[in-house]
Write a protein that holds these residues in place. Structure first.
Motif, PDB file in Angstrom:
ATOM      1  N   UNK A  82      46.370  48.281  45.995  1.00  0.00           N
ATOM      2  CA  UNK A  82      46.527  46.850  45.730  1.00  0.00           C
ATOM      3  C   UNK A  82      45.510  46.440  44.668  1.00  0.00           C
ATOM      4  N   UNK A  83      45.990  45.725  43.659  1.00  0.00           N
ATOM      5  CA  UNK A  83      45.074  45.218  42.622  1.00  0.00           C
ATOM      6  C   UNK A  83      45.080  43.699  42.683  1.00  0.00           C
ATOM      7  N   UNK A  84      43.903  43.108  42.828  1.00  0.00           N
ATOM      8  CA  UNK A  84      43.778  41.644  42.853  1.00  0.00           C
ATOM      9  C   UNK A  84      42.997  41.216  41.606  1.00  0.00           C
ATOM     10  N   UNK A  85      43.552  40.242  40.888  1.00  0.00           N
ATOM     11  CA  UNK A  85      42.913  39.783  39.643  1.00  0.00           C
ATOM     12  C   UNK A  85      42.567  38.294  39.787  1.00  0.00           C
ATOM     13  N   UNK A  86      41.377  37.930  39.348  1.00  0.00           N
ATOM     14  CA  UNK A  86      40.967  36.515  39.427  1.00  0.00           C
ATOM     15  C   UNK A  86      41.215  35.812  38.084  1.00  0.00           C
ATOM     16  N   UNK A  87      41.153  34.502  38.135  1.00  0.00           N
ATOM     17  CA  UNK A  87      41.344  33.716  36.894  1.00  0.00           C
ATOM     18  C   UNK A  87      40.297  34.067  35.843  1.00  0.00           C
ATOM     19  N   UNK A  88      39.108  34.478  36.307  1.00  0.00           N
ATOM     20  CA  UNK A  88      38.029  34.850  35.376  1.00  0.00           C
ATOM     21  C   UNK A  88      38.274  36.227  34.762  1.00  0.00           C
ATOM     22  N   UNK A  89      39.280  36.939  35.263  1.00  0.00           N
ATOM     23  CA  UNK A  89      39.582  38.271  34.721  1.00  0.00           C
ATOM     24  C   UNK A  89      38.900  39.408  35.472  1.00  0.00           C
TER      25      UNK A  89
END
Ligand code: CS2
Ligand code: MG
Length: 402
Positions: A20-27
């Motif tokens: 699972x890869x989770x990405x935030x708005x900050x990158x």
């Protein structure tokens, strides 16, 4: 720090892995392992259909609240599929938090309790002589602890006898292959293996053995007693543990140390075993038991009773789990040992990591996060490959525990 994207990557570089890869708005991104050997796609669907949509827009820093949301919020608690999905989210979020803090994960957990993590390798052979040789090869590589499994005369493909020198891959067929089992024959063979190992190499190394749920409590007690002269580090999964009470009988009859828990999902699976001091090592691990957040609770409960950790680390646990487990092991005060079944070079290429092996120990790196990444371009070159674990049947055809 809001979650912008959460997606599942399935790859099979020699064997299947779900990430699972989770990405935030900050990158900033984090990855977590969600592999459930032989039943991978159930976790893929659980994550894609039910968990990922829930994550979008949430604050990635609220690891505890997201854990509770996924555990309590589903209403349907526990189980290998649910808890692996929760583990994947939890590990990805810890990875993000540690990267944002610019720290290796063990620092966030409380810092170093040790310099390096003792691991055990798997020595397998078709017969006793071959296993004795295989143990010698591990000793030559500097291992302090070695698990020894041998073929059993008259038993087809006894558990743990593998292909490949440094690892074996049990999920070997598209549909479950059939292996054999005979407890009488195993009880004739296993003590002889350890007698030969101690006669050949002495008593300086830690030796381990996995019963893989094959024995009844009475047979398990008998095996533990017969192995006492050889001073094992542990005897693992010697009987199924759904009924935690079963271990009382074994415990009354042998001082051979007992390890259980690679198939446990939560603290509830081991609560009675721990509180009644029926085991010596708890084998629950990051991917199996709800991630760092939940495994930490299990380890803390175990520490009250001087029970130590022994995280599961077979090849079906991806390098992401291994890397995270090494940060956990570096911190956890009641550390015992870490299983280390090496991955294939193809797997290592897809999951670049900064942990390293040195003379029987693994050392986690100093990269911020858990130190394991995924090369998505390379991962895409290895499509899912349907595989299942074997089953075991007795001579008369009766289904047994694999
Ligand atoms: C084993 C595992 O590592 C162990 O102790 O019991 O290899 C187990 O058979 C696999 O993880 C099953 O997927
Ligand atoms: Mg095992």
């Amino acid at each position: 720090m809001r979650i912008k994207d959460a997606r599942v990557i399935v790859t099979s570089p020699g064997r299947n892995f779900v990430t699972l890869k989770i990405v935030t708005e900050e990158g900033v991104y984090g990855i977590g392992d969600a592999t459930l050997n032989g039943r991978e796609k159930s976790v893929v669907a659980y994550l894609e259909d039910h968990v990922c949509p829930l994550l979008i827009g949430r604050d990635a820093r609220q690891i505890e609240d997201i854990w509770q949301l996924l555990y309590r919020g589903a209403y349907w608690r526990r189980g290998p599929v649910t808890m692996r999905a929760i583990a994947a989210v939890d590990v990805a979020l810890w990875d993000i938090k540690a990267k944002s803090a610019d720290m290796p994960l063990y620092q966030l957990l409380g810092g170093r309790s040790r310099e390096k993590v003792m691991v055990y390798g798997h020595a397998n052979g078709g017969d006793i002589a071959e296993t004795v040789d295989a143990v010698g090869q591990y000793i030559d590589m500097g291992y302090k602890a070695i698990r020894a499994q041998t073929g059993i005369p008259g038993v087809k493909d006894a558990y743990g006898v593998g292909r490949g020198k440094l690892f074996y891959e049990p999920a070997d067929a598209t549909l479950a292959s059939v292996t054999g089992w005979d407890t009488r024959k195993a009880l004739n063979t296993v003590p002889k293996l350890f007698e030969m190992l101690r006669a050949t190499y002495g008593f300086d190394h830690h030796l381990l053995h996995d019963g893989h749920h094959r024995y009844t409590p009475q047979e398990a007690a008998n095996l533990g007693k017969m192995l006492e002269p050889y001073q094992l580090f542990w005897l693992e999964d010697v009987t199924p543990a759904e009924n935690q009470e079963a271990f009382k009988l074994i415990r009354q009859h042998t001082v051979t140390p007992l390890a259980v828990g690679e198939i446990f999902n939560t603290i509830w699976d081991c609560k009675d075993l721990i509180q009644n001091q029926l085991i010596d090592y708890i084998r629950a691990t990051i991917v199996g038991a709800g991630g760092v957040t939940h495994l930490r609770r299990i380890a803390d409960l175990a520490s009250l009773y001087q029970i130590r950790t022994g995280c599961h680390g077979a090849t079906d646990l991806s390098p992401v789990t291994m890397g995270t487990a090494l940060h956990f092991d570096t911190w956890v005060p009641n550390f015992g040992i870490q299983e280390y079944m090496r991955h294939s070079p193809e797997t290592d290429d897809v999951f670049p990591h900064d942990y390293s092996f040195d003379k029987g120990f693994l050392i986690c790196g100093e990269t911020p996060g858990h130190g394991v990444d995924i090369n998505e371009e390379l991962a895409a070159k290895y499509p899912y490959d349907q595989r299942q674990l074997p089953i075991a049947r007795l001579e008369d055809g009766t289904m047994w525990n694999w």
